[in-house]
Design an enzyme around this catalytic site. Structure first.
Site, PDB file in Angstrom:
ATOM      1  N   HIS A 212       0.841  -1.204   0.000  1.00  0.00           N
ATOM      2  CA  HIS A 212       0.000   0.000   0.000  1.00  0.00           C
ATOM      3  C   HIS A 212       0.876   1.254   0.000  1.00  0.00           C
ATOM      4  O   HIS A 212       0.640   2.194  -0.779  1.00  0.00           O
ATOM      5  CB  HIS A 212      -0.904  -0.031   1.231  1.00  0.00           C
ATOM      6  CG  HIS A 212      -1.667   1.229   1.478  1.00  0.00           C
ATOM      7  ND1 HIS A 212      -2.982   1.394   1.112  1.00  0.00           N
ATOM      8  CD2 HIS A 212      -1.301   2.399   2.075  1.00  0.00           C
ATOM      9  CE1 HIS A 212      -3.390   2.600   1.467  1.00  0.00           C
ATOM     10  NE2 HIS A 212      -2.384   3.226   2.052  1.00  0.00           N
ATOM     11  N   GLU A 213       1.883   1.276   0.867  1.00  0.00           N
ATOM     12  CA  GLU A 213       2.752   2.450   0.948  1.00  0.00           C
ATOM     13  C   GLU A 213       3.605   2.613  -0.311  1.00  0.00           C
ATOM     14  O   GLU A 213       3.810   3.725  -0.791  1.00  0.00           O
ATOM     15  CB  GLU A 213       3.643   2.352   2.189  1.00  0.00           C
ATOM     16  CG  GLU A 213       2.897   2.279   3.505  1.00  0.00           C
ATOM     17  CD  GLU A 213       1.908   3.411   3.711  1.00  0.00           C
ATOM     18  OE1 GLU A 213       2.101   4.496   3.124  1.00  0.00           O
ATOM     19  OE2 GLU A 213       0.945   3.219   4.460  1.00  0.00           O
TER      20      GLU A 213
ATOM     21  N   HIS B 200       1.572   4.342  -2.839  1.00  0.00           N
ATOM     22  CA  HIS B 200       1.583   5.800  -2.710  1.00  0.00           C
ATOM     23  C   HIS B 200       2.781   6.401  -3.449  1.00  0.00           C
ATOM     24  O   HIS B 200       2.655   7.402  -4.160  1.00  0.00           O
ATOM     25  CB  HIS B 200       1.660   6.204  -1.236  1.00  0.00           C
ATOM     26  CG  HIS B 200       0.345   6.204  -0.526  1.00  0.00           C
ATOM     27  ND1 HIS B 200      -0.761   6.878  -0.991  1.00  0.00           N
ATOM     28  CD2 HIS B 200      -0.036   5.622   0.643  1.00  0.00           C
ATOM     29  CE1 HIS B 200      -1.767   6.723  -0.146  1.00  0.00           C
ATOM     30  NE2 HIS B 200      -1.356   5.955   0.854  1.00  0.00           N
TER      31      HIS B 200
END
Length: 295
Positions: free
Chosen positions: A146-147, A150
């Site tokens: 998820h990070e 980003h």
């Protein structure tokens, strides 16, 4: 409402710049013949300082994040957990097509993580000690994915551009409001009096607060994109499991600095919080979106 450290830094820079420029009399340069505003010159002036504030926030984001959370960068892995963490980030970064980020751990028992940095090849990914201890390897990998999502999506750069536009119009309209109040209410015919300076600063604070709704909308939207990226890199099942775990832990004390929570994968719910000023969508909505996309 949890505010991104990026936004807090940007707001502080913008406010200080506005006050200093007022004190130095720079706004008088924007007045045509000392009476009417030169709107074209004013807009250029506001754009320079508006984007300047957001760019400074972007370039110091890693430094501020490290200081704000006490993140310790893993220079040489010590133990199985740190070795796994660095290797997993390396694999995910390669799969996402970005440069290897710095990897760190911050001392928080709350389950959280964040990513920041001024470009996709010079980023920082950090996880809390609590997340590393309690999450399964598959769940932790999904959080890291998820990070990385980003970073790969260029969210910090896009945030900077949006914030630059917002800053520009906050500065622009606050000075128009100050000019109008000074001329109409305080009846100053030439130059500016105390009414202009006070009104401009107050209007700038209020407009910044209202404009943050737009930035928060983008923050919520980017979470769905990062979830989708996490599902693509790790698997939908693992991403859903990680969010489910976060939802189960929402009642636990949050010891991550409040201004940093919005960088993370989760944000503790507040009963009186409104969605307009929320940096993250409800976890239920994120889980539902993942399941619908998978179906």
């Amino acid at each position: 409402m949890r505010i991104l450290l990026f936004l807090a830094t940007n707001f502080a820079i913008l406010l200080v710049a506005g006050v200093v420029l007022n004190l130095l009399g720079f706004d008088s340069i924007m007045a045509a013949n000392g009476v009417d505003l030169n709107l074209s010159a004013l807009l250029v002036f506001c754009a320079v300082f508006g984007f300047g504030g957001s760019l400074i926030s972007l370039f110091i984001s890693k430094w501020m994040a490290k200081r704000g959370t006490g993140t310790v960068i893993i220079e040489q892995p010590r133990g199985a957990d740190e070795t796994w963490l660095v290797q997993t980030v390396k694999e995910l970064a390669a799969e996402a097509g970005i440069g290897m980020p710095e990897v760190g751990i911050f001392p928080s028992q709350a389950s959280n993580a964040f990513a920041t940095g001024w470009n996709r090849n010079n980023a920082l990914v950090a996880v809390s000690a609590g997340l590393l201890e309690r999450f399964s390897r598959d769940e932790a990998r999904a959080v890291l994915a998820h990070e990385i999502g980003h970073v790969a999506n260029g969210d910090m750069v896009t945030m900077t551009l949006i914030q630059g536009v917002v800053n520009t119009f906050v500065l622009f309209f606050s000075r128009i409001i100050g000019h109008t109040v000074d001329r109409v209410i305080f009846k100053n015919e030439r130059g500016y009096g105390i009414g202009y300076w006070v009104t401009t600063i107050i209007a700038q604070i209020i407009l910044s607060f209202l404009a943050s709704m737009l930035v928060m909308w983008f923050s919520r939207w980017r979470e769905y994109r990062a979830d989708a990226a996490g599902a693509s890199l790790a698997s939908t099942g693992a991403m859903v499991a990680a969010l489910e775990r976060l939802r189960a832990e929402q009642g636990l004390p949050q010891d991550m600095p409040s201004e940093m929570v919005a960088f993370g994968i989760s944000e503790q719910m507040k009963a009186n919080a409104t969605r307009l000023f929320s940096s993250h969508p409800p976890l239920e909505d994120r889980i539902r979106a993942l399941r619908e996309n998978a179906g």
